[in-house]
Design a protein around this motif. Structure first.
Motif, short mmCIF file in Angstrom:
data_model
loop_
_atom_site.label_atom_id
_atom_site.label_comp_id
_atom_site.label_asym_id
_atom_site.label_seq_id
_atom_site.Cartn_x
_atom_site.Cartn_y
_atom_site.Cartn_z
N GLU A 7 8.90 98.31 79.66
CA GLU A 7 7.76 98.50 80.39
C GLU A 7 7.79 97.70 81.45
O GLU A 7 7.38 98.07 82.63
CB GLU A 7 6.44 98.22 79.56
N LEU A 8 8.36 96.36 81.24
CA LEU A 8 8.21 95.50 82.45
C LEU A 8 9.43 95.76 83.61
O LEU A 8 9.46 95.49 84.36
CB LEU A 8 8.32 94.02 81.91
N CYS A 9 10.61 96.44 82.97
CA CYS A 9 11.83 96.68 83.92
C CYS A 9 11.71 98.40 84.09
O CYS A 9 12.58 98.84 84.41
CB CYS A 9 12.99 96.16 83.19
N SER A 10 10.35 98.85 83.94
CA SER A 10 10.35 100.43 84.28
C SER A 10 10.96 100.77 85.43
O SER A 10 11.63 101.89 85.79
CB SER A 10 8.94 100.66 84.26
N ASP A 11 10.82 100.15 86.66
CA ASP A 11 11.59 100.54 87.88
C ASP A 11 13.05 100.60 87.53
O ASP A 11 13.46 101.44 88.04
CB ASP A 11 11.21 99.49 89.07
N LYS A 12 13.68 99.66 87.04
CA LYS A 12 15.17 99.71 86.86
C LYS A 12 15.43 100.84 85.83
O LYS A 12 16.51 101.64 85.83
CB LYS A 12 15.71 98.57 86.39
N VAL A 13 14.68 101.05 84.80
CA VAL A 13 14.81 102.08 83.77
C VAL A 13 14.79 103.31 84.54
O VAL A 13 15.88 104.18 84.08
CB VAL A 13 13.76 101.95 82.86
N GLN A 14 13.80 103.58 85.47
CA GLN A 14 13.89 104.88 86.27
C GLN A 14 14.82 105.06 87.19
O GLN A 14 15.41 106.13 87.00
CB GLN A 14 12.60 105.10 86.90
N ALA A 15 15.38 103.87 87.70
CA ALA A 15 16.46 104.15 88.53
C ALA A 15 17.66 104.60 87.78
O ALA A 15 18.60 105.44 88.15
CB ALA A 15 16.87 103.00 89.40
N PHE A 16 17.84 104.02 86.48
CA PHE A 16 19.14 104.19 85.75
C PHE A 16 18.97 105.56 85.28
O PHE A 16 20.10 106.45 85.12
CB PHE A 16 19.37 103.34 84.69
N THR A 17 17.88 105.92 84.69
CA THR A 17 17.61 107.25 84.25
C THR A 17 17.77 108.55 85.40
O THR A 17 18.53 109.46 85.23
CB THR A 17 16.16 107.79 83.75
#
Length: 82
Positions: A7-17
Motif C-alpha cells: 500500500e505504501l509503495c503503491s506508485d511503484k507497484v503500479q509502475a511495475f504492473t
C-alpha cells in the motif's frame, strides 16, 4: 506486513504492473528498473524497525480480538485505481 508495505509503495507497484502489462514476455529484461525500485521500496519498509513494530502491534490486537470473540476479521483488499 507485506500488504501494508505494498500500500505504501503503491506508485511503484503500479509502475511495475503497467510495465509488465505493456511488455509481456520481455518484462524480465525491460522492467528491471521498475522491479528494482519496487524491491528497494519494499525492503526499506521490511527492514524498518518502527514499521515492523507497528505491524506487530496491529497483528497482536487482531489476535487478541479473535481470541476474545472467536470471529475472524476479514482482510481488507487493496484496491487499485488502474
Amino acid at each position: 506486513m507485506r500488504d501494508r508495505a505494498k500500500e505504501l509503495c503503491s506508485d511503484k507497484v503500479q509502475a511495475f504492473t503497467k510495465c509488465c502489462k505493456e511488455t509481456g514476455f520481455l518484462m524480465v529484461v525491460k522492467c528491471r528498473k521498475e522491479n528494482t525500485a519496487l524491491k528497494d521500496c519494499l525492503v526499506g519498509y521490511y527492514t524498518d524497525p518502527s514499521f515492523n513494530e507497528e505491524c506487530k502491534a496491529e497483528y497482536l490486537k487482531q489476535r487478541e480480538e479473535y481470541r476474545a470473540t472467536g470471529i475472524k476479521k476479514k482482510r481488507q483488499k487493496i484496491t487499485s485505481n488502474v
